[in-house]
Design a protein around this motif. Structure first.
Motif, PDB file in Angstrom:
ATOM      1  N   GLY A   6       0.599  -1.164  -0.044  1.00  0.00           N
ATOM      2  CA  GLY A   6      -0.044   0.008  -0.129  1.00  0.00           C
ATOM      3  C   GLY A   6       0.638   1.251  -0.122  1.00  0.00           C
ATOM      4  O   GLY A   6       2.195   1.270   0.156  1.00  0.00           O
ATOM      5  N   ILE A   7       0.306   2.254  -0.377  1.00  0.00           N
ATOM      6  CA  ILE A   7       0.828   3.918  -0.363  1.00  0.00           C
ATOM      7  C   ILE A   7      -0.354   4.673   0.291  1.00  0.00           C
ATOM      8  O   ILE A   7      -1.635   4.661   0.130  1.00  0.00           O
ATOM      9  N   PHE A   8       0.312   5.463   1.048  1.00  0.00           N
ATOM     10  CA  PHE A   8      -0.274   6.406   1.792  1.00  0.00           C
ATOM     11  C   PHE A   8       0.373   7.824   1.705  1.00  0.00           C
ATOM     12  O   PHE A   8       1.237   8.172   2.043  1.00  0.00           O
ATOM     13  N   ALA A   9      -0.496   8.795   0.677  1.00  0.00           N
ATOM     14  CA  ALA A   9       0.201   9.946   0.389  1.00  0.00           C
ATOM     15  C   ALA A   9       0.066  11.043   1.454  1.00  0.00           C
ATOM     16  O   ALA A   9      -0.799  10.887   2.222  1.00  0.00           O
ATOM     17  N   ARG A  10       1.031  12.086   1.249  1.00  0.00           N
ATOM     18  CA  ARG A  10       1.095  13.041   2.335  1.00  0.00           C
ATOM     19  C   ARG A  10      -0.275  13.892   2.233  1.00  0.00           C
ATOM     20  O   ARG A  10      -0.575  14.401   3.154  1.00  0.00           O
ATOM     21  N   GLN A  11      -0.868  13.982   1.254  1.00  0.00           N
ATOM     22  CA  GLN A  11      -2.001  14.800   1.069  1.00  0.00           C
ATOM     23  C   GLN A  11      -3.100  13.941   0.429  1.00  0.00           C
ATOM     24  O   GLN A  11      -2.868  13.247  -0.650  1.00  0.00           O
ATOM     25  N   PRO A  12      -4.441  14.018   0.982  1.00  0.00           N
ATOM     26  CA  PRO A  12      -5.354  13.419   0.280  1.00  0.00           C
ATOM     27  C   PRO A  12      -5.715  13.589  -1.087  1.00  0.00           C
ATOM     28  O   PRO A  12      -6.242  12.694  -1.792  1.00  0.00           O
ATOM     29  N   GLY A  13      -5.201  14.747  -1.755  1.00  0.00           N
ATOM     30  CA  GLY A  13      -5.325  15.053  -3.072  1.00  0.00           C
ATOM     31  C   GLY A  13      -4.451  14.474  -4.027  1.00  0.00           C
ATOM     32  O   GLY A  13      -4.398  14.414  -5.279  1.00  0.00           O
ATOM     33  N   HIS A  30       4.509 -14.621  -5.666  1.00  0.00           N
ATOM     34  CA  HIS A  30       5.156 -16.036  -4.966  1.00  0.00           C
ATOM     35  C   HIS A  30       3.968 -16.293  -3.761  1.00  0.00           C
ATOM     36  O   HIS A  30       3.978 -17.486  -3.435  1.00  0.00           O
ATOM     37  N   ARG A  31       3.740 -14.908  -3.270  1.00  0.00           N
ATOM     38  CA  ARG A  31       2.827 -15.120  -1.875  1.00  0.00           C
ATOM     39  C   ARG A  31       1.477 -15.464  -2.114  1.00  0.00           C
ATOM     40  O   ARG A  31       0.915 -15.712  -1.173  1.00  0.00           O
ATOM     41  N   GLY A  32       1.091 -14.901  -3.213  1.00  0.00           N
ATOM     42  CA  GLY A  32      -0.251 -15.043  -3.722  1.00  0.00           C
ATOM     43  C   GLY A  32      -0.672 -15.130  -5.161  1.00  0.00           C
ATOM     44  O   GLY A  32      -1.000 -14.318  -6.146  1.00  0.00           O
ATOM     45  N   PRO A  33      -0.248 -16.463  -5.815  1.00  0.00           N
ATOM     46  CA  PRO A  33      -0.496 -16.410  -7.185  1.00  0.00           C
ATOM     47  C   PRO A  33      -1.857 -17.130  -7.706  1.00  0.00           C
ATOM     48  O   PRO A  33      -2.347 -16.869  -8.747  1.00  0.00           O
ATOM     49  N   ASP A  34      -2.963 -16.732  -6.636  1.00  0.00           N
ATOM     50  CA  ASP A  34      -4.300 -17.323  -7.183  1.00  0.00           C
ATOM     51  C   ASP A  34      -5.306 -16.168  -7.844  1.00  0.00           C
ATOM     52  O   ASP A  34      -6.077 -16.488  -8.387  1.00  0.00           O
ATOM     53  N   ASN A  35      -4.616 -14.900  -7.188  1.00  0.00           N
ATOM     54  CA  ASN A  35      -5.446 -13.885  -7.710  1.00  0.00           C
ATOM     55  C   ASN A  35      -4.901 -12.562  -7.217  1.00  0.00           C
ATOM     56  O   ASN A  35      -3.945 -12.750  -6.379  1.00  0.00           O
ATOM     57  N   TYR A  36      -5.279 -11.418  -7.854  1.00  0.00           N
ATOM     58  CA  TYR A  36      -4.728 -10.013  -7.172  1.00  0.00           C
ATOM     59  C   TYR A  36      -5.784  -9.052  -7.223  1.00  0.00           C
ATOM     60  O   TYR A  36      -6.870  -9.025  -8.274  1.00  0.00           O
ATOM     61  N   GLY A  37      -5.833  -8.075  -6.623  1.00  0.00           N
ATOM     62  CA  GLY A  37      -6.567  -7.003  -6.550  1.00  0.00           C
ATOM     63  C   GLY A  37      -6.176  -5.552  -6.039  1.00  0.00           C
ATOM     64  O   GLY A  37      -4.808  -5.811  -5.486  1.00  0.00           O
ATOM     65  N   TYR A  38      -6.534  -4.511  -6.264  1.00  0.00           N
ATOM     66  CA  TYR A  38      -6.170  -3.174  -5.923  1.00  0.00           C
ATOM     67  C   TYR A  38      -7.129  -1.987  -5.904  1.00  0.00           C
ATOM     68  O   TYR A  38      -8.238  -2.271  -6.543  1.00  0.00           O
ATOM     69  N   CYS A  39      -7.002  -1.206  -5.048  1.00  0.00           N
ATOM     70  CA  CYS A  39      -8.010  -0.227  -4.706  1.00  0.00           C
ATOM     71  C   CYS A  39      -7.403   1.225  -4.486  1.00  0.00           C
ATOM     72  O   CYS A  39      -6.267   1.157  -3.494  1.00  0.00           O
ATOM     73  N   ASN A  40      -7.742   2.237  -5.092  1.00  0.00           N
ATOM     74  CA  ASN A  40      -7.125   3.449  -4.883  1.00  0.00           C
ATOM     75  C   ASN A  40      -8.212   4.548  -5.212  1.00  0.00           C
ATOM     76  O   ASN A  40      -7.850   5.058  -6.546  1.00  0.00           O
ATOM     77  N   PRO A  41      -9.129   4.659  -4.611  1.00  0.00           N
ATOM     78  CA  PRO A  41     -10.415   5.847  -4.710  1.00  0.00           C
ATOM     79  C   PRO A  41      -9.785   7.112  -4.990  1.00  0.00           C
ATOM     80  O   PRO A  41      -8.653   7.639  -4.548  1.00  0.00           O
ATOM     81  N   ALA A  42     -10.276   7.769  -6.029  1.00  0.00           N
ATOM     82  CA  ALA A  42      -9.814   9.181  -6.143  1.00  0.00           C
ATOM     83  C   ALA A  42      -9.863  10.253  -5.104  1.00  0.00           C
ATOM     84  O   ALA A  42     -10.889  10.142  -4.189  1.00  0.00           O
ATOM     85  N   ASN A  43      -8.887  11.278  -4.931  1.00  0.00           N
ATOM     86  CA  ASN A  43      -8.989  12.071  -4.110  1.00  0.00           C
ATOM     87  C   ASN A  43      -8.879  11.705  -2.627  1.00  0.00           C
ATOM     88  O   ASN A  43      -9.275  12.529  -1.705  1.00  0.00           O
ATOM     89  N   MET A  44      -8.434  10.661  -2.323  1.00  0.00           N
ATOM     90  CA  MET A  44      -8.396  10.038  -0.955  1.00  0.00           C
ATOM     91  C   MET A  44      -6.710   9.615  -0.670  1.00  0.00           C
ATOM     92  O   MET A  44      -6.451   9.798   0.428  1.00  0.00           O
ATOM     93  N   GLY A  45      -5.833   9.832  -1.474  1.00  0.00           N
ATOM     94  CA  GLY A  45      -4.353   9.875  -1.174  1.00  0.00           C
ATOM     95  C   GLY A  45      -3.945   8.326  -0.411  1.00  0.00           C
ATOM     96  O   GLY A  45      -3.236   8.463   0.025  1.00  0.00           O
ATOM     97  N   VAL A  46      -4.717   7.196  -0.910  1.00  0.00           N
ATOM     98  CA  VAL A  46      -4.470   6.160  -0.124  1.00  0.00           C
ATOM     99  C   VAL A  46      -4.834   5.054  -1.266  1.00  0.00           C
ATOM    100  O   VAL A  46      -5.842   5.134  -1.922  1.00  0.00           O
ATOM    101  N   GLY A  47      -3.882   3.830  -1.250  1.00  0.00           N
ATOM    102  CA  GLY A  47      -4.331   2.796  -2.358  1.00  0.00           C
ATOM    103  C   GLY A  47      -3.682   1.620  -1.605  1.00  0.00           C
ATOM    104  O   GLY A  47      -2.483   1.633  -0.816  1.00  0.00           O
ATOM    105  N   MET A  48      -4.382   0.270  -1.974  1.00  0.00           N
ATOM    106  CA  MET A  48      -3.582  -0.834  -1.459  1.00  0.00           C
ATOM    107  C   MET A  48      -3.817  -1.753  -2.692  1.00  0.00           C
ATOM    108  O   MET A  48      -4.751  -1.673  -3.426  1.00  0.00           O
ATOM    109  N   SER A  49      -2.985  -2.856  -2.410  1.00  0.00           N
ATOM    110  CA  SER A  49      -3.012  -3.941  -3.260  1.00  0.00           C
ATOM    111  C   SER A  49      -2.630  -5.312  -2.584  1.00  0.00           C
ATOM    112  O   SER A  49      -2.259  -5.474  -1.471  1.00  0.00           O
ATOM    113  N   HIS A  50      -3.068  -6.463  -3.564  1.00  0.00           N
ATOM    114  CA  HIS A  50      -3.042  -7.545  -2.653  1.00  0.00           C
ATOM    115  C   HIS A  50      -2.857  -8.686  -3.605  1.00  0.00           C
ATOM    116  O   HIS A  50      -3.336  -9.005  -4.759  1.00  0.00           O
TER     117      HIS A  50
END
Length: 669
Positions: A6-13, A30-50
């Motif tokens: 994940g990434i957590f930006a200094r500013q929400p924008g 190698h930790r997760g070969p079965d699937n992947y996903g990510y999420c980073n909504p606009a104007n929130m300054g945060v995103g995660m992946s899996h």
């Protein structure tokens, strides 16, 4: 088990680049070969992946993370397993909460919504690392399980907080610079790490049993660290007087429950099996509660002094397990050394880490994803020879001199192979650790005793940085005096081991990192925190009785273990060092020639090539004592590991490697 990032930006924008998040998932495929996903909504300054390894709820879409729940106010991503989660789900559902999957992971955001993080963490049982972002607080929580079974790394760049399950995941972000830290280099060369640190400048670990709460305030990050759990041994003299049967039955009951919980999976579950009572106990209990024969995976070494396969086979036959033995020799161990360092992201003192990686690869090849393991038993029940030494030296006042002499002779004779590694070759005392603990625990002495080797090995251009550096002081600073003061010496020794060697060695290069290298989930039942809290209450003399370590566990497993194992003294599980035969030594020498050449040493400013040559010559000298050779063997493995860390993570652009991996997987957004 999975990989998170994940990434957590200094500013929400501040925008979060989607491809960077996907690259961070790809580099840990190698930790997760079965699937992947990510999420980073606009104007929130945060995103995660899996990156997902499917163990519970195999539905490809339903269990996909990150979760984005409660009207888009909570984002959550998780690596690990929560046990007893069905009961929690039932309770939450009764309160009207809706679940989008059958995954154990989803209980956390719902618990958090109901109870907050302080109320949630005590209810979580298992091995886990997770991140949760709360939009209402504009706060990112990073949480790691009580013992550090699952890893979680983080750093702060000019623009953001970057986190992930592995160092390479953090380095996959283009703003993170890869650089070997000089103090980190020192600790790589002496094996024992300072809790919370890594070999890489600026990259830290969330410590076991800790939570970080990171908030944004005008473009600045505020990081609040909270310890939510620790091994809390009773104050000396305050344990209630109870009969032996109370503790024996308590260990039996708690371990049975821990094993049963860890048999829960939507895929087949096997067991690792060595010749020790720990893995044998796990297999015995699992077999008793499993209808079909359990698959038992055993490592066999090509040196009878270090091989436990025959004893493991006796246990497998006694419970009618389906034993699978992997035979390992020098070619396999040293040919996979470099690949192992890519996954451990730290140096290793012994090729046991390589052996564990080869075993997890074999487990994957026979279509298993989950195994139960015996890690944690020695920590809870004082199984290592170092604990016995500390018990008799510091915990038994007035011991008869003749009895002490006999005890010491027996300890040294039975553990001769491990002098210089599991036991100190020479006594080493750190004044800073003495001040904090009362003595320098024997488990740290072999590694702190390598400090002079490390000082000479570090390149002259870096020596000014360590001129006044005392590794014992740095380690002592991280030990919490609250949990050491007025405790029995054996409690203190176990506490120090748990804070240093368990998390930094056994659960890292001996556990998660080499297991997940091959998409395999290991479940250490002994590290169930309910069992651990009970074990804290067990009197020292029930853990070590006479020359018999883990006495209470032996009694609890009497009838589960064959007589041979019940009576057997602890034998440290370790691969044969390179100096024990010429084939291994030549393999190690070939690796040193390839990765630790004069040219590479001159270009990296990490290792002093003249002193390294002196150490190699000493190792090849027939007059060098065996205990010295064990210690030098460890140091040479560390030197090789340091240069491989540079090769894998400094000489290469990991962010580019991550993008290329994403391209090869078709993960381009």
């Amino acid at each position: 088990m999975c990989g998170i990032a994940g990434i957590f930006a200094r500013q929400p924008g501040d925008p979060i680049d989607s491809q960077t998040l996907v690259n961070m998932a790809a580099i840990q495929h190698h930790r997760g070969p079965d699937n992947y996903g990510y999420c980073n909504p606009a104007n929130m300054g945060v995103g995660m992946s899996h990156a997902r390894l499917s163990i519970i709820d195999l539905d490809e879409d339903r269990g996909r993370q990150p979760f984005w729940l409660h009207g888009g106010h909570l984002m959550f991503v998780h690596n690990g397993e929560f046990y007893d989660y069905q009961r929690i789900r039932t309770d939450l559902a009764a309160k009207g909460m809706h679940f989008e999957s059958k995954s154990d992971s989803e209980i956390v955001p719902h618990l958090y919504q109901e109870l907050g993080m302080a109320g949630t963490l005590p209810l979580l049982r298992g091995e886990f690392a997770f991140a949760l972002y709360d939009d209402a607080e504009d706060a990112l929580y990073l949480v790691r399980d009580r013992f550090g079974i699952k890893p979680l790394y983080w750093t702060i760049t000019d623009n953001s907080v970057v986190f992930g399950s592995e160092v390479k995941v953090v380095l996959a972000h283009p703003d993170v610079n890869a650089e070997i830290d000089t103090h980190g280099l020192f600790h790589q060369l002496i094996q024992v790490m300072v809790p919370g640190t890594t070999a890489f400048k600026g990259i830290q670990q969330v410590e076991p049993g800790h939570m970080l709460k990171i908030t944004r305030n005008g473009g600045e990050f505020q990081v609040e660290t909270t310890k939510y759990w620790d091994m809390d041994f009773p104050l000396a003299g305050t344990r209630p007087q109870r009969e032996d049967d109370y503790y024996v039955q308590g260990v039996r009951d708690q371990l049975i429950e821990a094993v049963n919980l860890r048999l829960n999976a939507d895929v087949p579950v096997g067991c690792y099996l060595s010749g020790g009572i720990d893995s044998c106990s796990i297999l015995g209990l699992a077999s008793a509660y499993h209808q079909d024969p359990i698959k038992a995976f055993t490592i066999s070494f090509d040196n009878k002094d270090y091989d436990e396969a025959d004893i493991a086979t006796e246990m497998a036959h006694s419970v009618k397990a389906d034993q699978d033995i992997l035979n390992l020799n020098a070619d396999l161990l040293y040919d996979n050394f470099s690949r192992t360092i890519w996954h451990t992201e730290r140096t290793i003192y012994n090729t046991l880490a390589v052996a564990k990686l080869m075993m997890s690869q074999h487990v994957k090849h026979v279509d298993y994803k989950v195994v139960l393991t015996g890690e944690g038993s020695d920590e809870l029940f004082a199984g290592y020879p170092a604990f016995r030494k500390d018990m008799f030296l510091h915990g038994m006042e007035g011991l008869d001199p003749e009895q002490a002499k006999d005890w010491r002779a027996a300890l040294e004779s039975n553990n001769k192979l491990f002098s210089g590694a599991m036991l100190p070759k020479d006594e080493y005392s750190s004044s800073d650790i003495n001040d904090k603990v009362g003595f320098t625990p024997s488990c740290l002495q072999p590694w702190l005793g390598c400090s002079e080797y490390a000082r000479h090995l570090i390149h002259p251009n870096r020596r000014d940085e360590i001129a006044d550096y005392e590794p014992g002081k740095a380690i002592a600073h991280k030990l919490d005096a609250t949990y050491l003061q007025d405790r029995h010496p054996l409690d203190k020794a176990q506490y120090v081991w748990i804070k240093t060697m368990l998390e930094g060695q056994i659960l890292t290069w001996g556990g998660d990192r080499v297991d997940m290298a091959n998409s395999m989930e290991a479940r250490p039942a002994f590290l169930d925190h309910h069992l651990a809290e009970f074990a804290c209450q067990i009197p020292p003399e029930m853990r070590i009785r006479g020359n018999k370590e883990k006495y209470v566990l032996r009694e609890a497993m009497k009838g589960v273990l064959p007589e041979t194992l019940y009576k057997r003294e602890k034998f440290a599980f370790m691969a044969p060092p390179a100096h024990t035969d010429d084939a291994k030594w030549q393999k190690l020498r070939a690796l040193l020639k390839r990765y630790v050449s004069d040219e590479s040493l001159a270009s990296t400013d990490l290792i002093d090539q003249d002193y390294l040559a002196t150490l190699i010559a000493k190792q090849e000298d027939p007059a060098t004592p065996d205990a010295d050779k064990v210690q030098i063997d460890a140091v040479l493995n560390h030197v090789l590991g340091v240069m491989l860390l540079h090769h894998h993570f400094i000489a290469q652009d990991v962010s580019q490697l991550a993008y290329e991996k994403a391209q090869s997987l078709g993960w381009v957004v």
